[in-house]
Design a protein around this motif. Structure first.
Motif, mmCIF file in Angstrom:
data_model
loop_
_atom_site.group_PDB
_atom_site.id
_atom_site.type_symbol
_atom_site.label_atom_id
_atom_site.label_comp_id
_atom_site.label_asym_id
_atom_site.label_seq_id
_atom_site.Cartn_x
_atom_site.Cartn_y
_atom_site.Cartn_z
ATOM 1 N N ILE A 87 0.829 -1.209 0.000
ATOM 2 C CA ILE A 87 0.000 0.000 0.000
ATOM 3 C C ILE A 87 0.862 1.257 0.000
ATOM 4 N N CYS A 88 1.936 1.254 0.771
ATOM 5 C CA CYS A 88 2.804 2.435 0.836
ATOM 6 C C CYS A 88 3.638 2.628 -0.429
ATOM 7 N N SER A 89 3.774 1.610 -1.253
ATOM 8 C CA SER A 89 4.586 1.713 -2.472
ATOM 9 C C SER A 89 3.742 1.765 -3.737
ATOM 10 N N LEU A 90 2.447 2.032 -3.623
ATOM 11 C CA LEU A 90 1.598 2.062 -4.816
ATOM 12 C C LEU A 90 2.034 3.149 -5.786
ATOM 13 N N GLU A 91 2.372 4.340 -5.270
ATOM 14 C CA GLU A 91 2.774 5.440 -6.146
ATOM 15 C C GLU A 91 4.097 5.154 -6.842
ATOM 16 N N PHE A 93 4.904 2.423 -8.247
ATOM 17 C CA PHE A 93 4.630 1.586 -9.415
ATOM 18 C C PHE A 93 3.431 2.082 -10.219
ATOM 19 N N ASP A 94 2.945 3.277 -9.900
ATOM 20 C CA ASP A 94 1.794 3.860 -10.599
ATOM 21 C C ASP A 94 0.596 2.916 -10.562
ATOM 22 N N ALA A 95 0.310 2.403 -9.397
ATOM 23 C CA ALA A 95 -0.802 1.481 -9.198
ATOM 24 C C ALA A 95 -1.786 2.085 -8.203
ATOM 25 N N THR A 96 -2.951 1.487 -8.118
ATOM 26 C CA THR A 96 -3.992 1.932 -7.207
ATOM 27 C C THR A 96 -4.505 0.744 -6.408
ATOM 28 N N LEU A 97 -5.294 1.059 -5.391
ATOM 29 C CA LEU A 97 -5.899 -0.009 -4.603
ATOM 30 C C LEU A 97 -6.861 -0.843 -5.434
ATOM 31 N N LYS A 98 -7.470 -0.224 -6.449
ATOM 32 C CA LYS A 98 -8.371 -0.970 -7.330
ATOM 33 C C LYS A 98 -7.607 -2.053 -8.085
ATOM 34 N N ASP A 99 -6.390 -1.736 -8.521
ATOM 35 C CA ASP A 99 -5.569 -2.746 -9.206
ATOM 36 C C ASP A 99 -5.247 -3.911 -8.275
ATOM 37 N N ARG A 100 -4.933 -3.600 -7.036
ATOM 38 C CA ARG A 100 -4.635 -4.672 -6.095
ATOM 39 C C ARG A 100 -5.885 -5.499 -5.791
ATOM 40 N N GLU A 101 -7.025 -4.854 -5.761
ATOM 41 C CA GLU A 101 -8.267 -5.588 -5.529
ATOM 42 C C GLU A 101 -8.577 -6.529 -6.683
ATOM 43 N N LEU A 102 -8.375 -6.059 -7.908
ATOM 44 C CA LEU A 102 -8.600 -6.918 -9.075
ATOM 45 C C LEU A 102 -7.609 -8.081 -9.087
ATOM 46 N N SER A 103 -6.374 -7.797 -8.715
ATOM 47 C CA SER A 103 -5.378 -8.864 -8.666
ATOM 48 C C SER A 103 -5.733 -9.896 -7.610
ATOM 49 N N PHE A 104 -6.228 -9.445 -6.464
ATOM 50 C CA PHE A 104 -6.618 -10.374 -5.409
ATOM 51 C C PHE A 104 -7.820 -11.221 -5.820
ATOM 52 N N GLN A 105 -8.767 -10.618 -6.507
ATOM 53 C CA GLN A 105 -9.945 -11.366 -6.937
ATOM 54 C C GLN A 105 -9.616 -12.380 -8.020
ATOM 55 N N VAL A 177 5.590 -0.295 15.222
ATOM 56 C CA VAL A 177 7.002 -0.039 14.919
ATOM 57 C C VAL A 177 7.312 -0.368 13.459
ATOM 58 N N PHE A 178 6.926 -1.554 13.007
ATOM 59 C CA PHE A 178 7.224 -1.946 11.630
ATOM 60 C C PHE A 178 6.485 -1.055 10.644
ATOM 61 N N GLY A 179 5.233 -0.701 10.947
ATOM 62 C CA GLY A 179 4.498 0.185 10.053
ATOM 63 C C GLY A 179 5.091 1.571 9.991
ATOM 64 N N SER A 180 5.572 2.097 11.113
ATOM 65 C CA SER A 180 6.197 3.425 11.119
ATOM 66 C C SER A 180 7.492 3.431 10.310
ATOM 67 N N ILE A 181 8.260 2.355 10.413
ATOM 68 C CA ILE A 181 9.506 2.277 9.633
ATOM 69 C C ILE A 181 9.199 2.234 8.141
ATOM 70 N N VAL A 182 8.133 1.526 7.751
ATOM 71 C CA VAL A 182 7.744 1.500 6.333
ATOM 72 C C VAL A 182 7.336 2.893 5.872
ATOM 73 N N LEU A 183 6.586 3.612 6.693
ATOM 74 C CA LEU A 183 6.218 4.982 6.338
ATOM 75 C C LEU A 183 7.451 5.867 6.192
ATOM 76 N N LEU A 184 8.411 5.703 7.097
ATOM 77 C CA LEU A 184 9.593 6.552 7.082
ATOM 78 C C LEU A 184 10.526 6.235 5.926
ATOM 79 N N MET A 185 10.699 4.958 5.601
ATOM 80 C CA MET A 185 11.699 4.567 4.621
ATOM 81 C C MET A 185 11.125 4.216 3.259
ATOM 82 N N LEU A 186 9.817 4.270 3.082
ATOM 83 C CA LEU A 186 9.244 3.952 1.784
ATOM 84 C C LEU A 186 8.246 5.009 1.323
#
Length: 600
Positions: A87-91, A93-105, A177-186
């Protein structure tokens, strides 16, 4: 369908069905309800004083509790980390949550497994970095993190003894902690890169390529050349450890936290004989903290039975403010490091790959790997030159001469063993397996040397691994000798004479002899053109079948001989005698009485 249940049950059922994992979720919920039931029954058994039933219910509850905690820590937590990373790296790869939803389905199992795998890798490298920090920092600094190298650390025992709310609190803190590090470094570096370099992102992660090379070939190069060179080298970890130590020393002196971060053992040793004189200075400048607080208790647990106790440190004035500034400095450093890692390798890889592929777009994984490999080589060369500088100009020239000769030998060996041999092996595999299966007789097969060479690299590594695991024969002996010599002691004459020449000769004979038979001998027999085409296309797999059949027959003959000897010895062998071996020569050698060992 008319829902006759309550709205809550209907919504829960819809959510479970939308997850595509109804069975798994139902099973986990069932185990949770079973654990709650066991707790209630355990309490009732304790009230009525049924000791045996209470013990049995307690053991059953512990089994269910440990199973659920293992599922949460190994399954759920990495899955959450993987999805949060995505989710934090969608931008990026120029992707959206809709793309991930379609991929999951479209492929729910594959999507969940990939996210779990990414999260597991992230957790693993985070834990590895924490272990590296423990090697640098003073014991007791990371008191709030579990020490995985502690011999007294037993995760299963912790799962059994600690209550559920402690595990829940630890799980929530880990997620934060892990989520904050992802926000900070990604997430934050991606936003900064998009603001400062608008044309740099997004990364090209398409599954196809318009480049004149194959994606499979690039992937094989990445897996067989780049990643092993980066992961199998111990220099990378030493460099990272040196950077962490340099950063720690710098931050310690800037914030007067050197004693807290690294300890002051040297100062204590130098001032051991001047304790009375230093008492006033310590009272004026700092407050000693020895064995106080939770960190001291944790360190005492870690060091119990060991010769080294908790290391004391000087606590400077305004200590909480300095710790806050240290955390801010650490966050800024991690942000800058993340920006460099996200931009520099990709910049270098794109620039280098442009000479090869032109303006064609290829997968960004390959450009990043290429750039990372070039950066690693550059840093390695600089460190080697810096190590040679104090030895003088003459020594440097001598080292450069030795390394130049070694590089030339390595290039010759690489051309033979990593160029010619994989190309011949891949072409032979194409003629024996791929072309007869994929190309009909009325069509002409097309050969792509680049793809054949890439597949040949993979086949060569597989054959070498199987050879090293197999019985002792000349090829295994030669390969082991080459591995033992290494690059610095490379023996070019030995490699060419014992390894390259025999292997290339066998491969050339395997390619040329069938072609000569099909194109030179068969036409002399006066057969039709269709028969000539059939022989040309099927002679390679036919000869492979003949070789395999001969190998199987020879193996069976040897096995029957061994069985015959075994049966004969069991039936007719009376005894065995050990006799000294003497060479048959004209000289008279001294002989000794041979020892005998009879066996009935």
């Amino acid at each position: 369908n008319i829902c006759t249940e309550s709205n809550f049950c209907c919504r829960s059922r819809i959510i479970v069905q939308a997850s595509h994992f109804e069975g798994l979720i139902t099973t986990i919920v069932g185990y949770v309800l079973l654990a709650v039931t066991l707790i209630v029954c355990h309490g009732l058994a304790a009230l009525v004083k049924f000791q045996r039933s209470r013990r049995l219910l307690g053991v059953c509850y512990i089994v269910v509790k440990v199973s659920l905690l293992v599922v949460v820590e190994i399954g759920v937590f990495p899955l959450i980390c993987g999805w949060w990373l995505d989710i934090c790296s969608l931008e990026m790869f120029d992707a959206t949550l809709k793309d991930r939803e379609l991929s999951f389905q479209s492929a729910p199992g594959t999507t969940m497994f990939l996210h779990w795998l990414v999260g597991m890798v992230y957790v693993f490298y985070f834990a590895s970095f924490i272990l590296l920090l423990r090697e640098v920092l003073r014991p007791g600094v990371l008191w709030f993190l579990r020490n995985l190298n502690d011999p007294d650390f037993n995760p299963v025992q912790e799962m059994i003894h600690l209550p559920i709310y402690r595990h829940l609190r630890r799980f929530i803190l880990s997620v934060i902690v892990f989520g904050s590090i992802v926000l900070l470094m990604l997430w934050l570096p991606i936003r900064i890169i998009k603001y400062l370099l608008p044309n740099f992102l997004p990364y090209n992660v398409m599954l196809y390529s318009d480049a004149p090379v194959s994606e499979l070939s690039l992937e094989l190069l990445l897996l067989q050349v780049v990643l092993p060179a980066l992961l199998e080298q111990g220099h990378t970890r030493q460099w990272l450890k040196g950077l962490v130590r340099a950063w720690t020393v710098t931050a310690g002196y800037l914030l007067d936290l050197h004693s807290y971060l690294l300890g002051d053992q040297e100062e204590n040793e130098n001032n051991a004989n001047q304790q009375p004189n230093n008492q006033h200075a310590r009272n004026n400048n700092a407050i000693p903290v020895v064995g106080e607080g939770l960190h001291a208790a944790h360190q005492a647990i870690l060091q119990q039975g060991g010769p080294v106790g908790f290391q004391p440190y000087r606590r400077p004035l305004k200590f909480p403010l300095r710790i806050f500034l240290l955390i801010v400095f650490m966050c800024i450093t991690l942000l800058i490091a993340s920006l460099i890692c996200l931009t520099l390798p990709v910049f270098a890889g794109r620039w280098l790959m442009s000479f090869w592929t032109g303006t064609a777009k290829i997968h960004e994984l390959y450009t990043a790997a290429c750039g990372l490999y070039v950066c690693w080589l550059t840093i390695r060369a600089v460190t080697v030159l810096v190590a040679w500088m104090p030895q003088g100009r003459r020594v440097i020239f001598q080292k450069v001469k030795e390394w130049s000769l070694m590089i030339m030998k390595t290039l010759i060996v690489a051309i033979l063993l990593a160029g010619v041999v994989p190309l011949l092996l891949g072409l032979l595999f194409e003629l024996v397996i791929v072309a007869p299966l994929r190309v009909p007789l009325d069509q002409t097969p097309l050969f792509y040397p680049w793809q054949d060479w890439a597949l040949g690299v993979l086949h060569a590594k597989i054959i070498a691994a199987i050879t090293l695991m197999g019985p002792q024969w000349w090829l295994k002996t030669v390969i082991e000798q080459v591995y033992a010599n290494g690059i610095r002691n490379i023996d070019l004459h030995f490699i060419i004479r014992k390894l390259a020449a025999p292997v290339i000769s066998v491969l050339l004979l395997s390619l040329c002899v069938p072609y000569i038979i099909a194109s030179g001998v068969v036409p002399l027999l006066g057969v039709t053109a269709e028969m000539q085409n059939l022989v040309q296309r099927r002679i390679y797999p036919f000869l492979l079948m003949v070789v395999v059949l001969m190998g199987i027959l020879s193996f069976q003959v040897r096995q029957f001989k061994r069985l015959y000897e075994h049966i004969k010895n069991d039936k007719y062998l009376v005894g065995q005698r050990l006799v000294n071996y003497e060479r048959k020569s004209g000289k008279q050698g001294t002989s000794t009485t041979p020892p005998q060992s009879s066996q009935e």
